[in-house]
Design a protein around this motif. Structure first.
Motif, short mmCIF file in Angstrom:
data_model
loop_
_atom_site.label_atom_id
_atom_site.label_comp_id
_atom_site.label_asym_id
_atom_site.label_seq_id
_atom_site.Cartn_x
_atom_site.Cartn_y
_atom_site.Cartn_z
N ALA A 16 -22.46 -34.53 -2.02
CA ALA A 16 -21.47 -34.90 -0.42
C ALA A 16 -22.43 -35.41 0.34
O ALA A 16 -21.37 -36.99 1.20
N LEU A 17 -23.51 -35.37 0.69
CA LEU A 17 -24.79 -35.60 1.52
C LEU A 17 -24.43 -37.38 0.97
O LEU A 17 -24.96 -38.49 1.93
N SER A 18 -25.23 -37.67 -0.12
CA SER A 18 -25.66 -38.47 -0.87
C SER A 18 -24.58 -40.03 -0.69
O SER A 18 -24.44 -40.83 -0.17
N ILE A 19 -23.10 -39.26 -0.76
CA ILE A 19 -21.57 -40.41 -0.99
C ILE A 19 -21.67 -40.75 0.68
O ILE A 19 -21.21 -41.65 0.69
N GLY A 20 -21.77 -39.71 1.74
CA GLY A 20 -22.01 -39.89 3.54
C GLY A 20 -23.01 -40.35 3.25
O GLY A 20 -23.00 -41.44 4.62
N THR A 21 -23.88 -40.92 2.85
CA THR A 21 -25.05 -41.74 3.48
C THR A 21 -24.47 -43.46 2.72
O THR A 21 -24.93 -44.42 3.53
N VAL A 22 -24.11 -43.04 1.46
CA VAL A 22 -23.98 -44.43 1.05
C VAL A 22 -22.99 -45.04 2.33
O VAL A 22 -22.92 -46.57 2.86
N LEU A 23 -22.10 -44.25 2.20
CA LEU A 23 -20.36 -44.90 3.35
C LEU A 23 -21.42 -45.13 5.11
O LEU A 23 -20.47 -46.15 5.28
N THR A 24 -21.60 -44.31 4.98
CA THR A 24 -22.65 -44.55 6.28
C THR A 24 -23.22 -45.64 6.77
O THR A 24 -23.24 -46.28 7.80
N GLY A 25 -24.47 -45.82 5.80
CA GLY A 25 -24.92 -47.03 5.68
C GLY A 25 -24.52 -48.66 5.24
O GLY A 25 -24.64 -49.51 6.14
N ALA A 26 -23.29 -48.44 4.74
CA ALA A 26 -22.60 -49.62 4.39
C ALA A 26 -21.80 -50.21 6.25
O ALA A 26 -21.00 -51.02 6.03
N ALA A 27 -21.21 -49.01 6.91
CA ALA A 27 -21.17 -49.13 8.01
C ALA A 27 -21.87 -49.72 9.07
O ALA A 27 -21.26 -49.79 10.20
N GLY A 28 -22.84 -49.46 8.96
CA GLY A 28 -24.06 -49.69 9.54
C GLY A 28 -24.27 -48.84 10.93
O GLY A 28 -24.98 -48.76 11.87
N LEU A 29 -24.00 -47.08 10.73
CA LEU A 29 -24.24 -46.69 11.41
C LEU A 29 -26.06 -45.58 11.18
O LEU A 29 -25.65 -45.06 10.17
N TRP A 30 -26.72 -46.07 11.21
CA TRP A 30 -27.91 -46.14 10.49
C TRP A 30 -27.89 -44.77 11.74
O TRP A 30 -29.27 -44.13 10.53
N LEU A 31 -28.06 -44.29 12.39
CA LEU A 31 -28.26 -42.50 12.70
C LEU A 31 -27.76 -41.87 12.41
O LEU A 31 -28.47 -41.05 11.71
N VAL A 32 -26.51 -42.16 11.67
CA VAL A 32 -26.06 -41.09 11.28
C VAL A 32 -26.59 -40.97 10.02
O VAL A 32 -27.10 -39.62 8.85
N VAL A 33 -27.25 -41.76 8.99
CA VAL A 33 -27.91 -42.19 7.48
C VAL A 33 -29.39 -41.11 8.44
O VAL A 33 -29.28 -40.53 7.14
N LEU A 34 -29.72 -41.69 8.57
CA LEU A 34 -30.91 -40.97 9.25
C LEU A 34 -30.59 -39.15 9.10
O LEU A 34 -32.02 -38.28 8.74
N LEU A 35 -29.86 -38.76 9.96
CA LEU A 35 -29.80 -37.38 9.58
C LEU A 35 -29.26 -36.61 8.61
O LEU A 35 -29.43 -35.47 8.51
N LEU A 36 -28.59 -37.63 8.11
CA LEU A 36 -27.99 -36.87 6.96
C LEU A 36 -29.39 -36.71 5.83
O LEU A 36 -29.36 -35.78 5.08
N ALA A 37 -30.27 -38.29 6.34
CA ALA A 37 -31.27 -38.09 4.80
C ALA A 37 -32.41 -36.60 5.28
O ALA A 37 -33.17 -36.05 4.71
N VAL A 38 -32.28 -36.21 7.34
CA VAL A 38 -32.82 -34.59 7.78
C VAL A 38 -31.88 -33.71 6.75
O VAL A 38 -31.96 -32.46 6.49
N ALA A 39 -30.63 -33.90 6.60
CA ALA A 39 -29.62 -32.89 6.22
C ALA A 39 -30.02 -32.36 4.73
O ALA A 39 -30.27 -31.15 3.83
N LYS A 40 -30.24 -33.04 3.86
CA LYS A 40 -30.23 -34.13 2.07
C LYS A 40 -31.83 -33.18 2.01
O LYS A 40 -31.98 -32.25 1.99
N GLY A 41 -32.85 -33.39 3.03
CA GLY A 41 -34.40 -32.44 2.80
C GLY A 41 -34.38 -30.85 2.94
O GLY A 41 -35.10 -30.03 2.07
#
Length: 76
Positions: A16-41
């Protein structure tokens, strides 16, 4: 909760976090992508590596490493 059930839950959360990362990355929400990366870690360290009950130093090192890498990416 059994170990296999906990691992399946972690796996589903990572999907779910990976799908969210892809969707937010496609939307250009880079801060959210980085926060999701921390959550995945965090899920990987606490769930898959089972550091939830490990000594505080090991857990802090693994979670801190994720935050440091994401922080470096954010400032570059």
């Amino acid at each position: 909760m059994t170990v296999s059930r906990a691992l399946l839950l972690c796996w589903a959360l990572l999907v779910a976090l990976s799908i969210g990362t892809v969707l937010t990355g496609a939307a250009g929400l880079w801060l959210v992508v980085l926060l999701l990366a921390v959550a995945k870690g965090w899920v990987i360290a606490d769930g898959f590596m089972e550091l939830r009950h490990a000594p505080k130093l090991w857990r802090a090192a693994m979670l801190g490493w994720t935050v440091v890498i994401v922080g470096l990416i954010a400032i570059l």
